[in-house]
Scaffold this motif. Structure first.
Motif, short mmCIF file in Angstrom:
data_model
loop_
_atom_site.label_atom_id
_atom_site.label_comp_id
_atom_site.label_asym_id
_atom_site.label_seq_id
_atom_site.Cartn_x
_atom_site.Cartn_y
_atom_site.Cartn_z
N TRP A 181 0.77 -1.12 0.08
CA TRP A 181 0.02 -0.07 -0.25
C TRP A 181 1.00 1.19 0.01
N ALA A 182 1.93 1.37 0.93
CA ALA A 182 2.84 2.44 0.86
C ALA A 182 3.39 2.75 -0.27
N LEU A 183 3.99 1.60 -0.85
CA LEU A 183 4.75 1.84 -2.03
C LEU A 183 4.25 2.09 -3.49
N ARG A 184 2.69 1.62 -3.51
CA ARG A 184 2.33 1.47 -4.82
C ARG A 184 1.07 2.69 -4.86
N PRO A 185 1.23 3.93 -4.50
CA PRO A 185 0.27 4.85 -4.81
C PRO A 185 0.25 5.27 -6.31
N PRO A 186 -0.98 6.17 -6.71
CA PRO A 186 -0.97 6.45 -8.06
C PRO A 186 0.21 7.18 -8.63
N GLY A 187 0.86 6.69 -9.95
CA GLY A 187 1.86 7.35 -10.46
C GLY A 187 3.28 6.65 -9.78
N TYR A 188 3.32 5.46 -9.07
CA TYR A 188 4.40 5.14 -8.71
C TYR A 188 5.38 4.72 -9.47
N TYR A 189 6.90 4.95 -9.16
CA TYR A 189 7.54 4.35 -10.02
C TYR A 189 8.44 3.16 -9.54
N ARG A 190 8.41 1.87 -9.94
CA ARG A 190 9.06 0.84 -9.39
C ARG A 190 10.58 1.01 -9.32
N SER A 191 11.24 1.90 -10.29
CA SER A 191 12.72 2.16 -10.34
C SER A 191 13.23 2.67 -8.93
N TRP A 192 11.97 3.20 -8.16
CA TRP A 192 12.32 4.02 -6.88
C TRP A 192 12.01 2.88 -5.56
N HIS A 193 11.95 1.94 -6.00
CA HIS A 193 12.17 0.88 -4.96
C HIS A 193 13.61 -0.06 -5.20
N ILE A 194 14.46 0.58 -4.28
CA ILE A 194 15.85 0.16 -4.36
C ILE A 194 16.29 -0.63 -3.29
N GLY A 195 16.81 -2.03 -3.98
CA GLY A 195 17.47 -2.84 -2.86
C GLY A 195 18.94 -3.01 -3.15
N VAL A 196 19.62 -3.59 -2.17
CA VAL A 196 21.09 -3.92 -2.41
C VAL A 196 21.19 -5.40 -2.00
N ARG A 197 21.86 -6.20 -2.62
CA ARG A 197 22.12 -7.53 -2.55
C ARG A 197 23.33 -8.07 -2.31
N VAL A 198 23.78 -8.98 -1.54
CA VAL A 198 25.09 -9.63 -1.82
C VAL A 198 25.14 -10.36 -3.09
N LYS A 199 26.25 -9.97 -3.93
CA LYS A 199 26.23 -10.70 -5.48
C LYS A 199 26.16 -12.33 -4.98
N SER A 200 27.06 -12.87 -3.87
CA SER A 200 27.03 -14.34 -3.99
C SER A 200 25.95 -14.82 -3.30
N SER A 201 25.40 -14.42 -2.29
CA SER A 201 24.33 -15.31 -1.71
C SER A 201 22.93 -14.76 -2.09
N LYS A 202 22.96 -13.55 -2.85
CA LYS A 202 21.59 -12.93 -3.37
C LYS A 202 20.78 -12.56 -2.08
N LYS A 203 21.41 -12.41 -0.97
CA LYS A 203 20.62 -11.83 0.29
C LYS A 203 20.53 -10.56 0.30
N LEU A 204 19.30 -9.81 0.29
CA LEU A 204 19.02 -8.31 0.59
C LEU A 204 19.70 -7.75 1.75
N VAL A 205 20.26 -6.85 1.65
CA VAL A 205 21.06 -6.32 2.83
C VAL A 205 20.78 -4.97 3.04
N ALA A 206 20.06 -4.08 2.10
CA ALA A 206 19.84 -2.70 2.26
C ALA A 206 18.53 -2.30 1.31
N PHE A 207 17.84 -1.21 1.77
CA PHE A 207 16.74 -1.04 0.94
C PHE A 207 16.47 0.50 1.14
N ILE A 208 15.82 1.32 0.20
CA ILE A 208 15.45 2.83 0.18
C ILE A 208 14.24 2.95 -0.86
#
Ligand SMILES: CCCCCCCCCCCCCC(=O)CSCCNC(=O)CCNC(=O)[C@H](O)C(C)(C)COP(=O)(O)OP(=O)(O)OC[C@H]1O[C@@H](n2cnc3c(N)ncnc32)[C@H](O)[C@@H]1OP(=O)(O)O
Ligand SMILES: CCOC(=O)c1cnc2ccc(OC)cc2c1SCCC#N
Length: 389
Positions: free
Chosen positions: A90-117
């Motif tokens: 709900w918080a992240l998909r309001p009218p006109g939202y951009y998927r590109s603005w949902h940004i994560g950081v993964r560990v290349k090897s384990s693919k673990k999500l370690v950061a978000f903004i």
């Protein structure tokens, strides 16, 4: 205090406070889109950027788990926000939202999500100017990767992606003091389940107070008091939009909400957002509105309870029903929905009901910020008409 990153950013700087020659408005002009950095900022070697598709349940679960274990805690580490998956969607998909603005950081090897903004688009009125902004939220770095200057990279990357959509301002809040707050708000808490709040150590039994006396002190009626008080429904959207737009005009900073925004942000969704209104039994006109969102918290270090069910005051409009009575009805429905506490900031006209409805002041502050937009003066929290999630 040195702010090595924030001193490089187009935000009000502490050294500029009191400099009355500086004009209100954008600090820097827009950059020509051709000059905006086209490629993502560099991350330390083991990490890679990922755009988080919040439509994907799998991605949602990864984001939910990162935040559940690593997002904001109070100063005493008693609670950690536990935004639900449906709340995040709900918080992240309001009218006109951009998927590109949902940004994560993964560990290349384990693919673990370690950061978000994240960013979402919002039209924010500042005095008489309506400004297209990004609302930035859910900045989170895994506890094991703290103090490595990852946050500035996350912030620069979301800034870059927002710039690519030709947006040059942002709004955000934080519990920490950064250059430079446009206002500082206080949290207030109204116990609905005082026994649980005492069990977990948030509240203490008052002097000369027994537990049963305390439970009685916070007891609420079984039914709401206002004739015509009912849940908001889809057909109410036009009237609620008119009511809210007219009410928010009085505040210096406030969202510029249209019917699509009202449909998204205020139509009730179970376990996410609750909205009620007063329809005059005689004239059937809509005279008042109140709303709150559902944001549970994990209770850290308690044997007896694992989750705190908290309601947060959202947007409230009173034109006929006294705000005191309207908010008491909000407390009554929140109690019936088994919330443990009803939280509110001292924004808008909230301070007119807080003490009388038995809210107590929290020890946490919430600072509001604008990016690349200067205000001549710090605002009083009652001049703010913006609630961020
Ligand atoms: C035109 C579009 C513009 C869009 C962008 C607008 C701006 C959006 C800004 C973002 C708005 C987010 C709003 C929001 O999400 C709502 S506030 C909630 C923020 N998240 C949390 O508190 C979760 C738990 N904490 C963490 O995950 C980490 O501690 C974080 C990631 C917070 C910092 O990670 P770290 O490992 O502890 O620290 P380093 O990487 O070593 O970096 C240290 C630098 O980061 C500065 N820092 C610390 N906390 C901050 C905060 N809450 N905002 C902004 N800056 C913050 C700090 O002052 C220092 O800079 P300085 O040296 O200059 O002082
Ligand atoms: C019982 C009153 O406190 C809270 O509801 C609460 C719950 N969870 C949190 C998680 C992180 C957190 O970090 C600042 C605070 C809380 C708080 S107090 C401030 C929010 C409000 N009102």
């Amino acid at each position: 205090k040195r702010h090595k990153f924030w001193e490089t950013q187009p935000v009000g700087q502490f050294k500029d406070l009191g400099n009355t020659s500086l004009l209100e408005g954008p600090i820097e002009p827009p950059t020509p889109l051709s000059e905006v950095k086209q490629e993502p900022y560099n991350l330390p070697a083991p990490y890679e950027w990922i755009t988080c598709d919040m439509d994907s349940d799998e991605m949602c679960v990864e984001v939910y788990n990162l935040l559940t274990n690593n997002y904001v805690e109070d100063d005493e580490n008693m609670f950690r926000f536990n935004y639900s998956k449906e709340f995040l969607q709900w918080a992240l998909r309001p009218p006109g939202y951009y998927r590109s603005w949902h940004i994560g950081v993964r560990v290349k090897s384990s693919k673990k999500l370690v950061a978000f903004i994240t960013g979402i688009p919002a039209r924010i009125r500042v005095r008489d100017e309506i400004v297209d902004m990004a609302e930035i939220n859910f900045l989170c770095v895994h506890k094991k990767l703290r103090s490595k200057r990852l946050a500035p990279v996350m912030i620069k990357e979301v800034t870059r992606r927002v710039h690519l959509e030709n947006i040059w301002q942002a709004a955000y809040t934080a519990g920490v003091v950064l250059p430079t707050p446009i206002t500082t708000c206080q949290y207030w808490h109204r116990s609905l389940n005082p026994k649980k709040l005492i069990d977990v150590g948030f509240s203490r039994l008052g002097a000369r107070m027994t537990m049963s006396r305390t439970i009685k002190l916070y007891k609420l009626p079984d039914q709401t008091a206002t004739p015509g008080f009912r849940k908001m429904e889809p057909h109410d959207i036009p009237a609620v939009t008119r009511l809210l737009r007219n009410y928010l005009k009085q505040f210096i900073v406030a969202p510029d909400l249209d019917e699509n925004d009202v449909e998204h942000w205020l139509l009730p969704q179970e376990n996410v957002v609750d909205s009620y209104l007063v329809e005059s039994p005689e004239t059937h006109e809509l005279t008042d509105f109140c709303s709150f969102y559902t944001l549970p918290s994990s209770i850290l270090g308690s044997q007896s309870h694992s989750t705190l069910k908290a309601a947060y005051s959202y947007y409230n409009v009173s034109t006929k029903t006294p705000l005191l009575q309207l908010m008491n009805d909000a407390l009554i429905v929140a109690k019936k929905k088994d919330f443990d506490v009803f939280n509110a900031l001292d924004v808008m006209h909230n301070e007119t009901f807080l003490k009388e409805l038995k809210f107590g002041p929290g020890d946490g502050k919430l600072h509001y910020y604008l990016y690349n937009y200067r205000l001549k003066h710090v605002l009083r929290s009652s001049e703010l008409g913006l609630v961020l999630l």
